[in-house]
Design a protein around this motif. Structure first.
Motif, PDB file in Angstrom:
ATOM      1  N   THR A   1       0.933  -1.566  -0.104  1.00  0.00           N
ATOM      2  CA  THR A   1      -0.140   0.259  -0.030  1.00  0.00           C
ATOM      3  C   THR A   1       1.250   1.223   0.222  1.00  0.00           C
ATOM      4  O   THR A   1       1.880   1.600   1.184  1.00  0.00           O
ATOM      5  CB  THR A   1      -0.240   0.153   1.194  1.00  0.00           C
ATOM      6  OG1 THR A   1      -1.719  -1.184   1.252  1.00  0.00           O
ATOM      7  CG2 THR A   1      -1.373   1.049   1.045  1.00  0.00           C
ATOM      8  N   ILE A   2       0.480   2.324  -1.022  1.00  0.00           N
ATOM      9  CA  ILE A   2       1.044   3.529  -1.306  1.00  0.00           C
ATOM     10  C   ILE A   2       0.090   4.227  -0.497  1.00  0.00           C
ATOM     11  O   ILE A   2      -0.396   4.476  -1.330  1.00  0.00           O
ATOM     12  CB  ILE A   2       1.862   3.444  -2.413  1.00  0.00           C
ATOM     13  CG1 ILE A   2       2.600   2.251  -3.013  1.00  0.00           C
ATOM     14  CG2 ILE A   2       2.530   5.012  -2.526  1.00  0.00           C
ATOM     15  CD1 ILE A   2       3.660   2.121  -3.990  1.00  0.00           C
ATOM     16  N   SER A   3       0.348   5.138   0.403  1.00  0.00           N
ATOM     17  CA  SER A   3      -0.327   6.198   0.903  1.00  0.00           C
ATOM     18  C   SER A   3       0.754   7.540   0.937  1.00  0.00           C
ATOM     19  O   SER A   3       1.327   7.536   0.754  1.00  0.00           O
ATOM     20  CB  SER A   3      -0.260   6.050   2.170  1.00  0.00           C
ATOM     21  OG  SER A   3      -1.303   6.669   2.970  1.00  0.00           O
ATOM     22  N   ILE A   4       0.179   8.637   0.512  1.00  0.00           N
ATOM     23  CA  ILE A   4      -0.077   9.728  -0.251  1.00  0.00           C
ATOM     24  C   ILE A   4      -0.735  11.006   0.409  1.00  0.00           C
ATOM     25  O   ILE A   4      -1.170  10.590  -0.795  1.00  0.00           O
ATOM     26  CB  ILE A   4       1.191  10.447  -1.541  1.00  0.00           C
ATOM     27  CG1 ILE A   4       1.888   9.044  -1.673  1.00  0.00           C
ATOM     28  CG2 ILE A   4       1.502  11.347  -1.193  1.00  0.00           C
ATOM     29  CD1 ILE A   4       2.690   9.053  -2.589  1.00  0.00           C
ATOM     30  N   GLN A   5      -0.572  11.111   1.917  1.00  0.00           N
ATOM     31  CA  GLN A   5      -1.588  12.544   2.328  1.00  0.00           C
ATOM     32  C   GLN A   5      -1.186  13.674   2.605  1.00  0.00           C
ATOM     33  O   GLN A   5       0.283  13.947   2.805  1.00  0.00           O
ATOM     34  CB  GLN A   5      -2.432  11.642   3.713  1.00  0.00           C
ATOM     35  CG  GLN A   5      -2.748  10.450   2.912  1.00  0.00           C
ATOM     36  CD  GLN A   5      -3.678  10.198   1.551  1.00  0.00           C
ATOM     37  OE1 GLN A   5      -4.254  10.747   2.563  1.00  0.00           O
ATOM     38  NE2 GLN A   5      -3.469   9.317   0.786  1.00  0.00           N
ATOM     39  N   ASN A   6      -2.534  14.551   2.519  1.00  0.00           N
ATOM     40  CA  ASN A   6      -2.038  15.801   2.907  1.00  0.00           C
ATOM     41  C   ASN A   6      -2.198  15.521   4.896  1.00  0.00           C
ATOM     42  O   ASN A   6      -3.387  15.327   4.933  1.00  0.00           O
ATOM     43  CB  ASN A   6      -2.553  16.898   2.007  1.00  0.00           C
ATOM     44  CG  ASN A   6      -2.077  18.282   3.309  1.00  0.00           C
ATOM     45  OD1 ASN A   6      -2.488  18.348   4.386  1.00  0.00           O
ATOM     46  ND2 ASN A   6      -3.369  19.580   2.575  1.00  0.00           N
ATOM     47  N   GLN A   7      -1.207  15.796   5.487  1.00  0.00           N
ATOM     48  CA  GLN A   7      -1.099  16.167   7.122  1.00  0.00           C
ATOM     49  C   GLN A   7      -0.739  16.867   7.597  1.00  0.00           C
ATOM     50  O   GLN A   7       0.018  17.504   8.266  1.00  0.00           O
ATOM     51  CB  GLN A   7       0.051  14.770   7.667  1.00  0.00           C
ATOM     52  CG  GLN A   7      -1.892  13.186   7.552  1.00  0.00           C
ATOM     53  CD  GLN A   7      -0.496  12.244   8.470  1.00  0.00           C
ATOM     54  OE1 GLN A   7       0.206  12.417   9.204  1.00  0.00           O
ATOM     55  NE2 GLN A   7      -1.268  11.207   8.227  1.00  0.00           N
ATOM     56  N   LYS A   8      -1.912  17.642   7.813  1.00  0.00           N
ATOM     57  CA  LYS A   8      -1.849  19.301   8.240  1.00  0.00           C
ATOM     58  C   LYS A   8      -0.671  20.137   8.007  1.00  0.00           C
ATOM     59  O   LYS A   8       0.250  20.828   8.208  1.00  0.00           O
ATOM     60  CB  LYS A   8      -1.019  19.424   9.829  1.00  0.00           C
ATOM     61  CG  LYS A   8      -2.698  18.358  10.302  1.00  0.00           C
ATOM     62  CD  LYS A   8      -2.607  18.129  12.201  1.00  0.00           C
ATOM     63  CE  LYS A   8      -3.940  18.057  13.000  1.00  0.00           C
ATOM     64  NZ  LYS A   8      -2.970  17.197  14.693  1.00  0.00           N
ATOM     65  N   GLY A   9      -0.760  20.204   6.757  1.00  0.00           N
ATOM     66  CA  GLY A   9       0.243  20.821   5.793  1.00  0.00           C
ATOM     67  C   GLY A   9       1.789  20.148   5.487  1.00  0.00           C
ATOM     68  O   GLY A   9       2.400  20.925   4.574  1.00  0.00           O
ATOM     69  N   LEU A  10       2.023  18.788   6.122  1.00  0.00           N
ATOM     70  CA  LEU A  10       3.081  17.954   5.911  1.00  0.00           C
ATOM     71  C   LEU A  10       2.207  16.919   4.924  1.00  0.00           C
ATOM     72  O   LEU A  10       1.500  16.804   4.622  1.00  0.00           O
ATOM     73  CB  LEU A  10       3.233  17.605   7.110  1.00  0.00           C
ATOM     74  CG  LEU A  10       4.021  18.387   8.296  1.00  0.00           C
ATOM     75  CD1 LEU A  10       4.290  17.569   9.473  1.00  0.00           C
ATOM     76  CD2 LEU A  10       5.087  19.140   7.500  1.00  0.00           C
ATOM     77  N   LEU A  11       3.505  16.247   3.892  1.00  0.00           N
ATOM     78  CA  LEU A  11       2.787  15.594   3.387  1.00  0.00           C
ATOM     79  C   LEU A  11       3.585  14.183   3.852  1.00  0.00           C
ATOM     80  O   LEU A  11       4.893  14.224   3.282  1.00  0.00           O
ATOM     81  CB  LEU A  11       4.095  16.032   1.545  1.00  0.00           C
ATOM     82  CG  LEU A  11       4.249  15.298   0.175  1.00  0.00           C
ATOM     83  CD1 LEU A  11       2.650  14.855   0.015  1.00  0.00           C
ATOM     84  CD2 LEU A  11       5.003  15.430  -0.787  1.00  0.00           C
ATOM     85  N   SER A  12       2.552  13.572   3.908  1.00  0.00           N
ATOM     86  CA  SER A  12       3.276  11.842   4.059  1.00  0.00           C
ATOM     87  C   SER A  12       3.128  11.007   3.672  1.00  0.00           C
ATOM     88  O   SER A  12       1.742  10.704   2.813  1.00  0.00           O
ATOM     89  CB  SER A  12       1.645  12.017   4.994  1.00  0.00           C
ATOM     90  OG  SER A  12       1.970  10.511   5.525  1.00  0.00           O
ATOM     91  N   ILE A  13       4.613  10.233   3.300  1.00  0.00           N
ATOM     92  CA  ILE A  13       4.266   9.227   2.628  1.00  0.00           C
ATOM     93  C   ILE A  13       4.832   7.940   3.307  1.00  0.00           C
ATOM     94  O   ILE A  13       5.945   8.024   4.598  1.00  0.00           O
ATOM     95  CB  ILE A  13       5.599   9.387   1.517  1.00  0.00           C
ATOM     96  CG1 ILE A  13       5.594  10.899   0.781  1.00  0.00           C
ATOM     97  CG2 ILE A  13       5.962   8.275   0.287  1.00  0.00           C
ATOM     98  CD1 ILE A  13       6.621  11.363   0.092  1.00  0.00           C
ATOM     99  N   GLU A  14       4.064   6.992   3.195  1.00  0.00           N
ATOM    100  CA  GLU A  14       3.942   5.647   3.823  1.00  0.00           C
ATOM    101  C   GLU A  14       4.099   4.283   2.652  1.00  0.00           C
ATOM    102  O   GLU A  14       3.406   4.641   1.427  1.00  0.00           O
ATOM    103  CB  GLU A  14       2.599   5.578   4.513  1.00  0.00           C
ATOM    104  CG  GLU A  14       2.579   6.379   5.747  1.00  0.00           C
ATOM    105  CD  GLU A  14       1.592   5.810   6.538  1.00  0.00           C
ATOM    106  OE1 GLU A  14       1.068   4.876   6.616  1.00  0.00           O
ATOM    107  OE2 GLU A  14       1.683   6.658   8.134  1.00  0.00           O
TER     108      GLU A  14
END
Length: 147
Positions: free
Chosen positions: A65-78
Motif C-alpha cells: 500500500t502506497i499512501s500519500i496524504q496531506n497531513q496538516k500541511g505536511l506531505l505524508s508518504i508511507e
C-alpha cells in the motif's frame, strides 16, 4: 508528486511482469498533493525495498500500500507491505545502519540515500521511520513540508 507516483507505477508494472502473481499494489493518493514538489526518486526505492526484502521471500499473496496524504500541511508518504517482516533485533540493526551518518556502504543504499536527501533538503527534524513485525510486514514512512 504526481510524476513521482507515475514513475513508481511504471516501475511496479515492470516488476509485476517479472514476478507474476507475487504482489498487488494499492495507491491511496490524496489528489490535492499531486502538484506538490518532492525529491525525485524518493518513492521508488521504498517500493523496491518492500518487494525485494519483504515480498519475494513471501512468494505469494503479497500486497503493498502506497499512501500519500496531506497531513496538516505536511506531505505524508508511507509504503507498507504484508511481507515477511523482520524480528525486533533485525529491525534495530537496520535502523542503526540507516540512521548512522557514515558513508553509504552498498547496504540499504536506497533508503539511506532517500533519508540523506530528505535531511539535506528539508532539515534535520525530518526523517524516515521504519516499523516491522516478523511475519506481518514492514512500513516505511516520512513526512516533509509541502512545497
Amino acid at each position: 508528486m504526481g510524476e513521482e507516483v507515475a514513475y513508481t507505477k511504471i516501475y511496479v508494472n515492470i516488476l509485476k511482469m517479472r514476478y507474476i502473481d507475487l504482489f498487488d499494489v494499492t495507491y491511496d493518493v490524496d489528489a490535492s498533493v499531486a502538484d506538490k514538489r518532492i525529491l525525485k526518486l524518493c518513492l521508488q526505492p521504498l517500493v523496491e525495498n518492500a518487494i525485494n526484502h519483504g515480498l519475494i521471500e513471501k512468494e505469494h499473496d503479497g500486497h503493498i500500500t502506497i499512501s500519500i496524504q496531506n497531513q496538516k500541511g505536511l506531505l505524508s508518504i508511507e509504503v507498507t507491505d504484508n511481507g515477511v517482516g523482520m524480528s525486533e533485533e533485525a529491525l534495530q540493526k537496520l535502523r542503526e545502519r540507516i540512521y548512522e551518518n557514515a558513508v553509504i556502504d552498498g547496504k540499504q543504499i536506497g533508503i539511506k540515500n532517500v533519508r540523506q536527501r530528505i535531511k539535506l533538503l528539508y532539515g534535520e527534524q525530518y526523517d524516515i521511520e521504519i516499523y516491522s513485525r516478523e511475519g506481518e510486514g514492514t512500513r516505511i514512512c516520512f513526512k516533509v513540508p509541502m512545497l
